[in-house]
Motif scaffolding. Structure first.
Motif, mmCIF file in Angstrom:
data_model
loop_
_atom_site.group_PDB
_atom_site.id
_atom_site.type_symbol
_atom_site.label_atom_id
_atom_site.label_comp_id
_atom_site.label_asym_id
_atom_site.label_seq_id
_atom_site.Cartn_x
_atom_site.Cartn_y
_atom_site.Cartn_z
ATOM 1 N N ALA A 1 5.132 -7.971 2.910
ATOM 2 C CA ALA A 1 4.640 -7.971 4.292
ATOM 3 C C ALA A 1 3.195 -8.457 4.320
ATOM 4 C CB ALA A 1 4.729 -6.567 4.878
ATOM 5 N N LEU A 2 2.716 -8.776 5.508
ATOM 6 C CA LEU A 2 1.321 -9.173 5.681
ATOM 7 C C LEU A 2 0.389 -7.972 5.677
ATOM 8 C CD1 LEU A 2 1.791 -11.740 8.584
ATOM 9 C CD2 LEU A 2 1.488 -12.232 6.153
ATOM 10 N N HIS A 3 0.909 -6.828 6.158
ATOM 11 C CA HIS A 3 0.061 -5.657 6.370
ATOM 12 C C HIS A 3 0.949 -4.434 6.514
ATOM 13 C CE1 HIS A 3 -3.111 -3.185 8.078
ATOM 14 N NE2 HIS A 3 -2.416 -3.011 9.174
ATOM 15 N N GLY A 4 0.398 -3.274 6.284
ATOM 16 C CA GLY A 4 1.119 -2.023 6.498
ATOM 17 C C GLY A 4 0.163 -0.956 6.993
ATOM 18 N N ALA A 5 0.671 0.013 7.755
ATOM 19 C CA ALA A 5 -0.171 1.084 8.281
ATOM 20 C C ALA A 5 0.679 2.288 8.657
ATOM 21 C CB ALA A 5 -0.949 0.605 9.501
ATOM 22 N N CYS A 6 0.054 3.468 8.619
ATOM 23 C CA CYS A 6 0.722 4.705 9.026
ATOM 24 C C CYS A 6 0.637 4.845 10.542
ATOM 25 C CB CYS A 6 0.046 5.913 8.387
ATOM 26 S SG CYS A 6 0.111 5.921 6.586
ATOM 27 N N ASN B 1 -1.867 8.047 4.246
ATOM 28 C CA ASN B 1 -2.913 7.130 3.823
ATOM 29 C C ASN B 1 -2.467 5.693 4.116
ATOM 30 O OD1 ASN B 1 -4.678 5.461 2.392
ATOM 31 N ND2 ASN B 1 -4.999 6.967 0.778
ATOM 32 N N SER B 2 -3.079 5.084 5.116
ATOM 33 C CA SER B 2 -2.698 3.713 5.496
ATOM 34 C C SER B 2 -2.976 2.713 4.375
ATOM 35 C CB SER B 2 -3.430 3.287 6.766
ATOM 36 O OG SER B 2 -2.837 3.881 7.895
ATOM 37 N N GLY B 3 -3.952 2.993 3.525
ATOM 38 C CA GLY B 3 -4.243 2.097 2.403
ATOM 39 C C GLY B 3 -3.073 2.015 1.439
ATOM 40 N N ASN B 4 -2.471 3.172 1.125
ATOM 41 C CA ASN B 4 -1.305 3.185 0.239
ATOM 42 C C ASN B 4 -0.113 2.503 0.903
ATOM 43 O OD1 ASN B 4 -2.772 4.563 -1.678
ATOM 44 N ND2 ASN B 4 -2.000 6.569 -1.078
ATOM 45 N N CYS B 5 0.066 2.755 2.188
ATOM 46 C CA CYS B 5 1.153 2.115 2.937
ATOM 47 C C CYS B 5 0.962 0.597 2.943
ATOM 48 C CB CYS B 5 1.182 2.680 4.355
ATOM 49 S SG CYS B 5 2.317 1.844 5.465
ATOM 50 N N ASP B 6 -0.258 0.152 3.188
ATOM 51 C CA ASP B 6 -0.574 -1.274 3.213
ATOM 52 C C ASP B 6 -0.242 -1.907 1.860
ATOM 53 O OD1 ASP B 6 -1.777 -3.633 4.473
ATOM 54 O OD2 ASP B 6 -3.427 -3.328 3.066
ATOM 55 N N ARG B 7 -0.660 -1.257 0.779
ATOM 56 C CA ARG B 7 -0.412 -1.764 -0.571
ATOM 57 C C ARG B 7 1.090 -1.850 -0.870
ATOM 58 N NH1 ARG B 7 -2.901 1.997 -2.981
ATOM 59 N NH2 ARG B 7 -4.937 1.254 -2.348
ATOM 60 N N GLN B 8 1.816 -0.817 -0.491
ATOM 61 C CA GLN B 8 3.265 -0.812 -0.748
ATOM 62 C C GLN B 8 3.963 -1.898 0.065
ATOM 63 O OE1 GLN B 8 5.093 2.585 -1.834
ATOM 64 N NE2 GLN B 8 7.165 2.004 -1.284
ATOM 65 N N ARG C 1 2.353 7.264 14.016
ATOM 66 C CA ARG C 1 3.118 8.453 14.405
ATOM 67 C C ARG C 1 4.564 8.074 14.681
ATOM 68 N NH1 ARG C 1 2.461 13.475 15.782
ATOM 69 N NH2 ARG C 1 0.204 13.477 15.810
ATOM 70 N N ARG C 2 5.443 8.893 14.136
ATOM 71 C CA ARG C 2 6.883 8.704 14.347
ATOM 72 C C ARG C 2 7.497 10.092 14.465
ATOM 73 N NH1 ARG C 2 10.549 4.237 14.671
ATOM 74 N NH2 ARG C 2 12.580 5.165 14.398
ATOM 75 N N GLY C 3 7.927 10.463 15.658
ATOM 76 C CA GLY C 3 8.488 11.795 15.869
ATOM 77 C C GLY C 3 7.426 12.866 15.661
ATOM 78 N N PHE C 4 7.688 13.806 14.739
ATOM 79 C CA PHE C 4 6.744 14.886 14.476
ATOM 80 C C PHE C 4 5.787 14.576 13.331
ATOM 81 C CE2 PHE C 4 10.328 17.203 16.454
ATOM 82 C CZ PHE C 4 9.640 17.686 17.548
ATOM 83 N N GLY C 5 5.960 13.449 12.662
ATOM 84 C CA GLY C 5 5.107 13.104 11.530
ATOM 85 C C GLY C 5 4.597 11.686 11.628
ATOM 86 N N PHE C 6 4.232 11.152 10.477
ATOM 87 C CA PHE C 6 3.731 9.789 10.404
ATOM 88 C C PHE C 6 4.607 9.002 9.431
ATOM 89 C CE2 PHE C 6 0.152 12.005 12.097
ATOM 90 C CZ PHE C 6 -0.478 11.084 12.911
ATOM 91 N N ALA C 7 4.897 7.757 9.784
ATOM 92 C CA ALA C 7 5.727 6.896 8.947
ATOM 93 C C ALA C 7 4.949 5.629 8.619
ATOM 94 C CB ALA C 7 7.027 6.544 9.665
ATOM 95 N N CYS C 8 5.339 4.981 7.536
ATOM 96 C CA CYS C 8 4.725 3.724 7.111
ATOM 97 C C CYS C 8 5.440 2.569 7.815
ATOM 98 C CB CYS C 8 4.851 3.590 5.594
ATOM 99 S SG CYS C 8 4.190 2.068 4.927
ATOM 100 N N PHE C 9 4.668 1.733 8.481
ATOM 101 C CA PHE C 9 5.204 0.555 9.163
ATOM 102 C C PHE C 9 4.655 -0.697 8.501
ATOM 103 C CE2 PHE C 9 6.066 3.740 12.251
ATOM 104 C CZ PHE C 9 7.182 3.302 12.932
ATOM 105 N N CYS C 10 5.526 -1.660 8.247
ATOM 106 C CA CYS C 10 5.143 -2.934 7.655
ATOM 107 C C CYS C 10 5.175 -4.011 8.733
ATOM 108 C CB CYS C 10 6.098 -3.306 6.522
ATOM 109 S SG CYS C 10 6.127 -2.112 5.176
ATOM 110 N N TYR C 11 4.269 -4.962 8.613
ATOM 111 C CA TYR C 11 4.136 -6.024 9.621
ATOM 112 C C TYR C 11 4.374 -7.387 8.961
ATOM 113 C CZ TYR C 11 2.389 -2.288 12.435
ATOM 114 O OH TYR C 11 2.295 -1.114 13.128
ATOM 115 N N PHE C 12 5.264 -8.157 9.578
ATOM 116 C CA PHE C 12 5.684 -9.461 9.082
ATOM 117 C C PHE C 12 5.480 -10.510 10.165
ATOM 118 C CE2 PHE C 12 8.283 -6.146 7.239
ATOM 119 C CZ PHE C 12 8.303 -6.441 5.901
#
Length: 83
Positions: A61-66, A47-54, A68-79
């Motif tokens: 951070a300014l923003h966050g989004a899920c 859920n990119s919304g939860n990632c963004d909030r965290q 793809r990373r390897g075989f799954g999805f990871a949360c990335f933060c943007y600064f």
């Protein structure tokens, strides 16, 4: 007819100059955004919304989004990138 050609040539020359001036950088620097994997997120990101909030609340951070990373999805933060 020759008068029309001269005036249309002048018009297109001025229009071309306007486009050049408009596209020229005015010196205003845009803030660059850099992304990196979240340091506080654990598990798969679905859920990119939860990632963004965290990212905003915990990592300032300014923003966050899920993403793809390897075989799954990871949360990335943007600064804002440091110069």
């Amino acid at each position: 007819m020759a008068k029309f050609q001269v005036s249309s040539t002048i018009f297109f020359a001025l229009f071309f100059c306007f486009l050049l001036i408009a596209s020229y950088e005015t010196g205003v620097a845009e803030a660059k955004i850099c992304g990196k994997m979240s340091k506080t997120w654990s598990g798969m990101c679905v859920n990119s919304g939860n990632c963004d909030r965290q990212c905003k609340n915990w990592e300032k951070a300014l923003h966050g989004a899920c993403h793809r990373r390897g075989f799954g999805f990871a949360c990335f933060c943007y600064f804002k990138c440091r110069a």
